[in-house]
Design a protein around this motif. Structure first.
Motif, PDB file in Angstrom:
ATOM      1  N   MET A   1      21.421 -34.596 -11.865  1.00  0.00           N
ATOM      2  CA  MET A   1      21.286 -34.841 -10.430  1.00  0.00           C
ATOM      3  C   MET A   1      20.737 -36.241 -10.185  1.00  0.00           C
ATOM      4  O   MET A   1      19.814 -36.687 -10.870  1.00  0.00           O
ATOM      5  N   ASN A   2      21.303 -36.937  -9.245  1.00  0.00           N
ATOM      6  CA  ASN A   2      20.840 -38.262  -8.889  1.00  0.00           C
ATOM      7  C   ASN A   2      19.397 -38.175  -8.396  1.00  0.00           C
ATOM      8  O   ASN A   2      19.087 -37.451  -7.449  1.00  0.00           O
ATOM      9  N   ALA A   3      18.504 -38.944  -9.039  1.00  0.00           N
ATOM     10  CA  ALA A   3      17.084 -38.871  -8.694  1.00  0.00           C
ATOM     11  C   ALA A   3      16.812 -39.354  -7.275  1.00  0.00           C
ATOM     12  O   ALA A   3      15.758 -39.067  -6.708  1.00  0.00           O
ATOM     13  N   ASN A   4      17.743 -40.103  -6.701  1.00  0.00           N
ATOM     14  CA  ASN A   4      17.554 -40.630  -5.358  1.00  0.00           C
ATOM     15  C   ASN A   4      18.038 -39.671  -4.271  1.00  0.00           C
ATOM     16  O   ASN A   4      17.935 -39.970  -3.095  1.00  0.00           O
ATOM     17  N   ILE A   5      18.602 -38.537  -4.694  1.00  0.00           N
ATOM     18  CA  ILE A   5      19.105 -37.557  -3.728  1.00  0.00           C
ATOM     19  C   ILE A   5      18.262 -36.286  -3.807  1.00  0.00           C
ATOM     20  O   ILE A   5      18.122 -35.687  -4.878  1.00  0.00           O
ATOM     21  N   LEU A   6      17.692 -35.897  -2.698  1.00  0.00           N
ATOM     22  CA  LEU A   6      16.909 -34.673  -2.620  1.00  0.00           C
ATOM     23  C   LEU A   6      17.797 -33.572  -2.062  1.00  0.00           C
ATOM     24  O   LEU A   6      18.349 -33.702  -0.970  1.00  0.00           O
ATOM     25  N   LYS A   7      17.947 -32.497  -2.809  1.00  0.00           N
ATOM     26  CA  LYS A   7      18.842 -31.418  -2.391  1.00  0.00           C
ATOM     27  C   LYS A   7      18.029 -30.285  -1.779  1.00  0.00           C
ATOM     28  O   LYS A   7      16.984 -29.891  -2.298  1.00  0.00           O
ATOM     29  N   ARG A   8      18.521 -29.749  -0.669  1.00  0.00           N
ATOM     30  CA  ARG A   8      17.880 -28.618   0.014  1.00  0.00           C
ATOM     31  C   ARG A   8      18.942 -27.580   0.357  1.00  0.00           C
ATOM     32  O   ARG A   8      20.135 -27.858   0.362  1.00  0.00           O
ATOM     33  N   GLY A   9      18.480 -26.369   0.684  1.00  0.00           N
ATOM     34  CA  GLY A   9      19.411 -25.318   1.073  1.00  0.00           C
ATOM     35  C   GLY A   9      20.126 -24.721  -0.120  1.00  0.00           C
ATOM     36  O   GLY A   9      19.570 -24.618  -1.213  1.00  0.00           O
ATOM     37  N   GLY A  10      21.371 -24.326   0.065  1.00  0.00           N
ATOM     38  CA  GLY A  10      22.126 -23.717  -1.018  1.00  0.00           C
ATOM     39  C   GLY A  10      21.513 -22.392  -1.441  1.00  0.00           C
ATOM     40  O   GLY A  10      21.395 -21.469  -0.646  1.00  0.00           O
ATOM     41  N   GLY A  11      21.087 -22.302  -2.702  1.00  0.00           N
ATOM     42  CA  GLY A  11      20.522 -21.060  -3.213  1.00  0.00           C
ATOM     43  C   GLY A  11      19.039 -20.897  -2.968  1.00  0.00           C
ATOM     44  O   GLY A  11      18.432 -19.923  -3.415  1.00  0.00           O
ATOM     45  N   ASP A  12      18.416 -21.840  -2.254  1.00  0.00           N
ATOM     46  CA  ASP A  12      16.981 -21.761  -1.948  1.00  0.00           C
ATOM     47  C   ASP A  12      16.745 -20.663  -0.910  1.00  0.00           C
ATOM     48  O   ASP A  12      17.287 -20.710   0.193  1.00  0.00           O
ATOM     49  N   ILE A  13      15.917 -19.682  -1.247  1.00  0.00           N
ATOM     50  CA  ILE A  13      15.715 -18.539  -0.343  1.00  0.00           C
ATOM     51  C   ILE A  13      14.561 -18.750   0.638  1.00  0.00           C
ATOM     52  O   ILE A  13      14.364 -17.934   1.532  1.00  0.00           O
ATOM     53  N   GLU A  14      13.813 -19.842   0.506  1.00  0.00           N
ATOM     54  CA  GLU A  14      12.628 -20.008   1.350  1.00  0.00           C
ATOM     55  C   GLU A  14      12.974 -20.434   2.772  1.00  0.00           C
ATOM     56  O   GLU A  14      12.359 -19.982   3.722  1.00  0.00           O
ATOM     57  N   ARG A  15      13.991 -21.300   2.946  1.00  0.00           N
ATOM     58  CA  ARG A  15      14.365 -21.760   4.285  1.00  0.00           C
ATOM     59  C   ARG A  15      15.849 -21.547   4.492  1.00  0.00           C
ATOM     60  O   ARG A  15      16.652 -21.786   3.594  1.00  0.00           O
ATOM     61  N   LEU A  16      16.193 -21.127   5.695  1.00  0.00           N
ATOM     62  CA  LEU A  16      17.579 -20.837   6.023  1.00  0.00           C
ATOM     63  C   LEU A  16      18.205 -22.043   6.728  1.00  0.00           C
ATOM     64  O   LEU A  16      17.773 -22.435   7.804  1.00  0.00           O
TER      65      LEU A  16
END
Length: 229
Positions: A1-16
């Protein structure tokens, strides 16, 4: 994963997150958000359940009223409430969620700001309706009293607070040992007592909602409807 890109969502169950969005944050980092899609979970059911919670708040929304949604998460509740003609403000402690919400949902009618439930810092007599959906349990018990007091003071005369709380699974108010994000779940008597400290008992109604989640877990959630008379 590119260290300069922060990924959110997807399979993360904490926030919709309901919509894909890539943007550059205020810190200069690229944020790539993917709509939440959790393997083994019926997302259509999950999204419907989360949106439906805002309908408790929507019961008191009318065109022209000023509404606070705190915490607002990724901002999807704004679409539910603004369909009723209100002016909406969302607040949340997660800066990236606030940026995402402003970019995806923000308009003149819908604005988003950072805010901390432990230090709400709200202006007095500002809102006609306040919704605190899935927020109370995310702060420790010692902060909850001041939060409800702040909500009461931020309401205009005749305003309404709608606040939710899952019933403490242990039978004792406090952290949920099975959910590290739930720092202050309440029993029903403690939830009612908390609301009665700040609103007249005759001005408080409590709705109990029981449901089975798609993962098979039985849940019980309380909705306190508090009228600022």
């Amino acid at each position: 994963m590119n260290a300069n890109i922060l990924k959110r969502g997807g399979g993360d169950i904490e926030r919709l997150f309901l919509k894909d969005k890539t943007f550059r944050s205020q810190t200069g980092q690229v944020v790539e958000v993917k709509a939440t899609d959790i393997p083994g979970i019926d997302m259509q059911d999950t999204i419907a359940r989360h949106k439906a919670r805002y309908m408790q708040v929507g019961l008191f929304c009318r065109p022209g009223l000023k509404v606070l949604d705190f915490p607002c998460g990724s901002g999807y509740g704004s679409e539910v409430l603004c369909a009723l003609g209100v002016t909406y403000r969302g607040m949340d402690i997660d800066a990236l969620s606030v940026e995402y919400a402003q970019k995806v949902y923000g308009t003149d009618q819908k604005t988003f700001l950072n805010g901390d439930l432990k230090q709400p810092n709200l202006q007095n007599e500002t809102y006609d309706v306040i919704g605190c959906i899935e927020g109370l349990e995310h702060i420790e018990l010692e902060f909850q009293n001041a939060l409800i007091a702040s909500f009461r003071d931020a309401l205009r005369s005749g305003g309404v607070l709608v606040v939710s709380s899952p019933v403490a699974q242990t039978g004792v108010s406090g952290p949920n040992p099975d959910n590290p994000h739930h720092l202050g779940e309440l029993t029903k008597p403690d939830f009612i007592a908390l609301l009665h400290r700040h609103f007249k008992p005759e001005s408080v109604e409590v709705v109990t909602h029981r449901a089975r989640l798609t993962i098979g877990v039985e849940t019980e959630c309380l909705y306190g409807i508090c009228h600022n008379t």
